[in-house]
Design an enzyme around this catalytic site. Structure first.
Site, short mmCIF file in Angstrom:
data_model
loop_
_atom_site.label_atom_id
_atom_site.label_comp_id
_atom_site.label_asym_id
_atom_site.label_seq_id
_atom_site.Cartn_x
_atom_site.Cartn_y
_atom_site.Cartn_z
CB CYS A 95 -1.44 -0.27 1.64
SG CYS A 95 -0.26 -0.28 2.74
CB SER A 96 0.86 4.16 0.57
OG SER A 96 0.06 4.80 1.33
#
Lengths: 93, 194
Positions: free
Chosen positions: B102-103
Site C-alpha cells: 500500500c503506502s
C-alpha cells in the site's frame, strides 16, 4: 518459541485470497521462498483478524531477509530485501 | 434559496463519525486533532533527528534502539503512531524504503508521503530493480555498496539514517539537517553537502 537471528525459514506457499475475502500482509513475491530471520521486531495483533474486526491473537513479527537474486530473476548478488512477516507465515526451511 | 445538498461522501463520513461517537469510540474533535498532528509533521522532523544522531552518539543509539522514543525526545507526538524503525546506512550498505502492499510511510516524522511513493511503478520496481530506480533518481552509490530494500509490510514504519558525508564534519545541527531531504530519509537519494 522466538526464532533467533540467522534462522533459515520458508514462507508458506499459501494463497488465502483464492479462498475468499482476506487481508494479507505477506507480499505475493515471497510466498514459498527461502529467507533468513534478521530479528524479532515484537509481537502485534494479527492484522488478518484486525481488518475484519475479529478478536486478533498477538503474533510474533520478524524482519526476514531475502537475497535479491534469486527472489527476482534480475538484480545484483549481495543485495537483499527485508520484509516484516508474521510467525504464522514462516515454516522451517 | 436552499443550500446545495451535501455530497454523498461527506454525508457518509458524518454518519460514520456519529456512529463511532455513539459507541464511545470517538471523542469530539479527535479526528480534527489527528489531522492537525499529521499536518504539522514534515521531513524537517526526520532531518533534525538525523542531524542530531550524526553529532550525538547517545542520541544515535537511542534512535536505532527505539525510534519512537527518539522522536518523542524531539517533541514529536507519537501517541497512536506505529513503532518507528530506523535503518542505519553504513560503509558498503545502503537502505531503500518501499511499501509494496500500500503506502506505509513514517508520517509522524516525515509528514504525508509524496505522490511517487504511492505509485504502482515505484512500489513494483523498488523491490525488483532497486539499482535501476536509484539510477533514475541520479543517485550514485560508492562502488561495492550493497542495496538493502526494506518492504514496509506490517506494523513498523521505516526511516533511513544515512551516513554523514565526511565533508560535513564540524557542521552545526541546523546546517546538517538542511542536507537531509525527504528523499534522503526514504533512501532514494544521498545527502549532498552544499
Amino acid at each position: 518459541m522466538t526464532l533467533s537471528p540467522g534462522t533459515e525459514v520458508r514462507v508458506r506457499d499459501d494463497w488465502p485470497e483464492r479462498r475468499g475475502p482476506c487481508h494479507i500482509r505477506t507480499p505475493h513475491y515471497v510466498r514459498g521462498r527461502m529467507g533468513m530471520v534478521a530479528r524479532h521486531l515484537g509481537n502485534f495483533p494479527n492484522p488478518e483478524d484486525l481488518a475484519f474486526g475479529r478478536p486478533a491473537p498477538v503474533r510474533a513479527l520478524y524482519h526476514v531477509a531475502f537475497a535479491q537474486p534469486p527472489l527476482f530473476a534480475e538484480g545484483t548478488a549481495g543485495d537483499d530485501i527485508l520484509i516484516e512477516l508474521f510467525e504464522h507465515w514462516l515454516e522451517p526451511a | 434559496m436552499s443550500p446545495p445538498p451535501r455530497p454523498a461522501m461527506v454525508d457518509l463520513l458524518a454518519r460514520f463519525e456519529a456512529a463511532l461517537a455513539a459507541r464511545g469510540l470517538l471523542e469530539p474533535g479527535e479526528v480534527e486533532a489527528r489531522i492537525a498532528i499529521t499536518d504539522r509533521a514534515s521531513p524537517a522532523i526526520g532531518a533534525a533527528m538525523v542531524a542530531r544522531a550524526w553529532t550525538d552518539a547517545g542520541y544515535r543509539a537511542l534512535l536505532l534502539a527505539d525510534g519512537r522514543a527518539a522522536a518523542e525526545d524531539m517533541g514529536v507526538t507519537m501517541v497512536g503512531s506505529p513503532p518507528l524503525g530506523v535503518l542505519a546506512d553504513a560503509p558498503g550498505l545502503h537502505h531503500l524504503v518501499v511499501c509494496t502492499l500500500c503506502s506505509c510511510y513514517p508520517r509522524a516524522v516525515l509528514g504525508y508521503p509524496p505522490h511517487w511513493y504511492k505509485t504502482a511503478a515505484y512500489r513494483a520496481r523498488a523491490v525488483r530493480d532497486p539499482r535501476g530506480v536509484l539510477a533514475e533518481w541520479g543517485t550514485v552509490l560508492p562502488e561495492g555498496t550493497r542495496v538493502r530494500v526494506v518492504d514496509s509490510t506490517a506494523d513498523y514504519r521505516w526511516m533511513v539514517l544515512p551516513e554523514q558525508p565526511p565533508e560535513t564534519l564540524g557542521w552545526g545541527a541546523e546546517r546538517l539537517a538542511g542536507i537531509v531531504t525527504r528523499d534522503v530519509l526514504v533512501g532514494v537519494a544521498l545527502p549532498v553537502p552544499v
